[in-house]
Enzyme design. Structure first.
Site, PDB file in Angstrom:
ATOM      1  N   GLU A 299       0.837  -1.202   0.000  1.00 50.06           N
ATOM      2  CA  GLU A 299       0.000   0.000   0.000  1.00 50.06           C
ATOM      3  C   GLU A 299       0.875   1.256   0.000  1.00 50.06           C
ATOM      4  O   GLU A 299       0.752   2.106   0.890  1.00 50.06           O
ATOM      5  CB  GLU A 299      -0.901   0.014   1.244  1.00 50.06           C
ATOM      6  CG  GLU A 299      -1.792  -1.199   1.402  1.00 50.06           C
ATOM      7  CD  GLU A 299      -2.386  -1.311   2.813  1.00 50.06           C
ATOM      8  OE1 GLU A 299      -2.097  -0.458   3.679  1.00 50.06           O
ATOM      9  OE2 GLU A 299      -3.149  -2.261   3.033  1.00 50.06           O
ATOM     10  N   PRO A 300       1.771   1.413  -0.953  1.00 50.33           N
ATOM     11  CA  PRO A 300       2.641   2.590  -0.910  1.00 50.33           C
ATOM     12  C   PRO A 300       1.895   3.852  -1.359  1.00 50.33           C
ATOM     13  O   PRO A 300       1.075   3.804  -2.281  1.00 50.33           O
ATOM     14  CB  PRO A 300       3.748   2.249  -1.914  1.00 50.33           C
ATOM     15  CG  PRO A 300       3.104   1.305  -2.869  1.00 50.33           C
ATOM     16  CD  PRO A 300       2.028   0.573  -2.128  1.00 50.33           C
ATOM     17  N   GLY A 301       2.199   4.953  -0.701  1.00 52.13           N
ATOM     18  CA  GLY A 301       1.649   6.240  -1.116  1.00 52.13           C
ATOM     19  C   GLY A 301       2.784   7.173  -1.489  1.00 52.13           C
ATOM     20  O   GLY A 301       3.054   7.439  -2.657  1.00 52.13           O
ATOM     21  N   ARG A 302       3.481   7.626  -0.452  1.00 51.90           N
ATOM     22  CA  ARG A 302       4.558   8.607  -0.628  1.00 51.90           C
ATOM     23  C   ARG A 302       5.574   8.194  -1.696  1.00 51.90           C
ATOM     24  O   ARG A 302       6.003   9.006  -2.516  1.00 51.90           O
ATOM     25  CB  ARG A 302       5.277   8.773   0.715  1.00 51.90           C
ATOM     26  CG  ARG A 302       6.325   9.847   0.757  1.00 51.90           C
ATOM     27  CD  ARG A 302       7.183   9.702   2.019  1.00 51.90           C
ATOM     28  NE  ARG A 302       6.397   9.526   3.200  1.00 51.90           N
ATOM     29  CZ  ARG A 302       5.977  10.513   3.988  1.00 51.90           C
ATOM     30  NH1 ARG A 302       6.286  11.753   3.706  1.00 51.90           N
ATOM     31  NH2 ARG A 302       5.260  10.261   5.075  1.00 51.90           N
ATOM     32  N   ARG A 338       3.273  20.135   5.971  1.00 52.34           N
ATOM     33  CA  ARG A 338       4.298  19.242   6.517  1.00 52.34           C
ATOM     34  C   ARG A 338       5.410  19.968   7.291  1.00 52.34           C
ATOM     35  O   ARG A 338       5.800  19.504   8.359  1.00 52.34           O
ATOM     36  CB  ARG A 338       4.893  18.364   5.410  1.00 52.34           C
ATOM     37  CG  ARG A 338       3.851  17.456   4.757  1.00 52.34           C
ATOM     38  CD  ARG A 338       4.458  16.443   3.801  1.00 52.34           C
ATOM     39  NE  ARG A 338       5.187  15.436   4.491  1.00 52.34           N
ATOM     40  CZ  ARG A 338       6.490  15.387   4.617  1.00 52.34           C
ATOM     41  NH1 ARG A 338       7.247  16.281   4.020  1.00 52.34           N
ATOM     42  NH2 ARG A 338       7.068  14.435   5.295  1.00 52.34           N
ATOM     43  N   CYS A 368      -1.585  33.703   9.504  1.00 48.75           N
ATOM     44  CA  CYS A 368      -1.351  34.409  10.765  1.00 48.75           C
ATOM     45  C   CYS A 368      -0.929  33.461  11.883  1.00 48.75           C
ATOM     46  O   CYS A 368      -1.638  33.312  12.892  1.00 48.75           O
ATOM     47  CB  CYS A 368      -2.602  35.179  11.138  1.00 48.75           C
ATOM     48  SG  CYS A 368      -2.997  36.348   9.844  1.00 48.75           S
TER      49      CYS A 368
HETATM   50  C1  LIG Z   1      -2.973   1.679   6.232  1.00 50.18           C
HETATM   51  C2  LIG Z   1      -2.026   2.527   5.452  1.00 50.18           C
HETATM   52  N1  LIG Z   1      -1.525   2.046   4.306  1.00 50.18           N
HETATM   53  C3  LIG Z   1      -0.667   2.776   3.550  1.00 50.18           C
HETATM   54  C4  LIG Z   1      -0.272   4.035   3.941  1.00 50.18           C
HETATM   55  C5  LIG Z   1       0.654   4.801   3.056  1.00 50.18           C
HETATM   56  O1  LIG Z   1       1.846   5.101   3.643  1.00 50.18           O
HETATM   57  P1  LIG Z   1       3.041   5.700   2.790  1.00 50.18           P
HETATM   58  O2  LIG Z   1       2.543   6.921   2.118  1.00 50.18           O
HETATM   59  O3  LIG Z   1       4.085   5.982   3.780  1.00 50.18           O
HETATM   60  O4  LIG Z   1       3.459   4.648   1.817  1.00 50.18           O
HETATM   61  C6  LIG Z   1      -0.749   4.575   5.145  1.00 50.18           C
HETATM   62  C7  LIG Z   1      -0.300   5.907   5.584  1.00 50.18           C
HETATM   63  O5  LIG Z   1      -0.669   6.447   6.560  1.00 50.18           O
HETATM   64  C8  LIG Z   1      -1.663   3.800   5.912  1.00 50.18           C
HETATM   65  O6  LIG Z   1      -2.165   4.270   7.061  1.00 50.18           O
END
Ligand SMILES: Cc1ncc(COP(=O)(O)O)c(C=O)c1O
Length: 444
Positions: A299-302, A338, A368
């Site tokens: 489940e990568p996001g970043r 951030r 502000c």
């Molecule tokens: C359950 C779950 N999966 C995946 C992610 C994605 O994390 P990242 O962006 O570090 O890959 C998060 C981020 O909070 C998460 O809570």
């Protein structure tokens, strides 16, 4: 959830100048006669066309990141479920869907976005520690791939909802594997005593409850141990604990497992981090996961979108006050939270290089709050009022965490693809911000 990185004490400057070559390369940026190009497109031109502040995402950087990860994992069946929370822009989602990604969501809203962008519901994973009953109902009705359950209480709600389900509801158990991951404490999510996941000792009882219920099916054992992780060790350790649980619940009689979900968390370079490569990540996980015969879910996001984005902003003023130099820009903490929330470092570079003296300054916004800063005591290239600057690595947890604080409209989101810039989301108009509000109870 949001996340961040505390790479430098206070998140700010140490005299260390980040390697501009690596940061530019990661982001798909290059210089041509001093002007900054993003995916071959002039950022000055983008600012001219769409104004500032503006988020700009490079689609090819997202593709590069996805493919690197996908190729590294070729030795095992796998599915990369993009964590929509990192950047839920529909154009970004479509790029990832077209690459073959699934989606990881944490709300009905994110599910609606993923479906609107064309993800098929059976490729969507529903994570999150506090799902409402109506959200679970909607996910089941949509035919969700699986719901990652985070507590026994949530499991009881699902058991009730599944009474009317025509086909068994596919579930994952998100485990809290109790591993320590080096990152900002707000985004360390796999340690005992924090709110996420089902504790190790409750996993077998949870699996037993699912086995007994004809409307539920246990398809996945899952974890998500934190964000912006740069080291493979906690992944291998956490995955090892998941595999032990797979063996245990199988020995107890579960025959329905299909997936081992190791969550997201792969870090990127904001400054001087040495994030693990996709190859190193795969080398740590594959030997652990392969013997289970399960499909590896991530489940990568970043990692997929972080480096792809810049926040374009314009210098409004310079000011000298109390012995300090300030560069005041037209983006604020409401646009990119951030730095103020996590003291996170973001590179800040001029879009057009100019002659002059470098400076040491705080880069601050118009909001502000004294906490409205992008950099403190930062070594900067020369910049003057009217200049455009790019705030780097703003593709993840940037726009999605933006707010209307100070009644500031949300910035536009622009996508660069094939040497062309297109507007995925226009700048919010001020009138939109209070259109649905009423001044008095008699107002219609
Ligand atoms: C359950 C779950 N999966 C995946 C992610 C994605 O994390 P990242 O962006 O570090 O890959 C998060 C981020 O909070 C998460 O809570």
């Amino acid at each position: 959830m949001g996340e961040g990185v505390l790479t430098v004490p206070g998140g700010q400057d140490t005299g260390f100048v980040p390697d501009p070559v690596l940061l530019l390369e990661d982001a798909g940026l290059s210089r041509h006669d001093g002007a900054l190009l993003d995916g071959g497109v002039s950022l000055a031109r983008v600012a001219g066309d769409f104004g500032t502040p503006a988020y700009v995402y490079n689609a090819d950087v997202i593709r590069r990141q996805f493919r690197e990860l996908d190729e590294a994992l070729a030795a095992v069946p796998h599915r990369i479920c993009y964590a929509v929370k990192a950047n839920s822009n529909l154009g970004v989602l479509r790029v990832l869907r077209d690459l073959g990604a699934g989606a990881d969501i944490v709300s009905e809203g994110e599910m609606a976005r993923a479906l609107a962008a064309g993800f098929s519901s059976d490729r969507i994973v529903f994570s999150g520690v506090g799902k409402r009953e109506d959200e679970l109902r909607a996910a089941i009705a949509a035919g969700i791939g699986h719901v990652n359950v985070e507590s026994m209480a949530e499991l009881e709600v699902l058991a009730r909802l599944a009474e009317d389900a025509k086909t068994p509801v596919p579930l994952g158990i998100r485990v809290n594997p109790d591993v320590t991951a080096e990152t900002h404490p707000y985004i360390s999510t796999g340690k005992r005593g924090i709110k996420f996941g089902i504790p190790l000792d409750q996993v077998r009882p949870a699996a037993a409850m699912i086995r007994k219920h004809p409307g539920l099916e246990l398809v996945a054992i899952a974890m998500h141990i934190g964000s912006q992780l740069t080291d493979t060790q906690p992944f291998a350790e956490g995955a090892g604990r998941l595999v032990e649980l797979v063996d245990a619940v199988r020995a107890d009689g579960t025959t329905t497992l299909r997936e081992l979900d190791v969550g997201g968390g792969l870090g990127i370079r904001y400054l001087d981090e040495q994030p693990m490569s996709p190859r190193a990540y795969a080398a740590a996980l594959v030997p652990v996961v392969k013997p289970t015969g399960l499909t590896l879910y991530l489940e990568p996001g970043r990692f997929l979108v972080g480096a792809s984005g810049v926040l374009l902003t314009r210098v409004l003023f310079r000011k000298h006050s109390g012995g300090k130099e300030f560069v005041i820009v037209d983006a604020g903490m409401n646009d990119l939270e951030r730095p103020s929330r996590y003291q996170a470092y973001h590179g800040i570079i001029p879009v057009e290089q100019r002659a002059g003296a470098p400076l040491v300054a705080d880069v601050v916004g118009p909001v502000c709050e004294t906490g409205d800063f992008f950099a403190l005591d930062r070594d900067l290239a020369p910049m003057e009022p009217g200049d455009l600057v790019a705030i780097l690595c703003a593709g993840a947890y940037g726009f999605v965490m933006a707010s209307n604080y100070n009644t500031r409209p949300l910035p536009p989101e622009v996508i660069l693809d094939g040497g062309r810039a297109w507007l995925s989301r226009p700048r919010q108009a001020v009138a939109e911000l209070f259109r649905s509000e009423r001044v008095t109870s008699e107002d219609r």
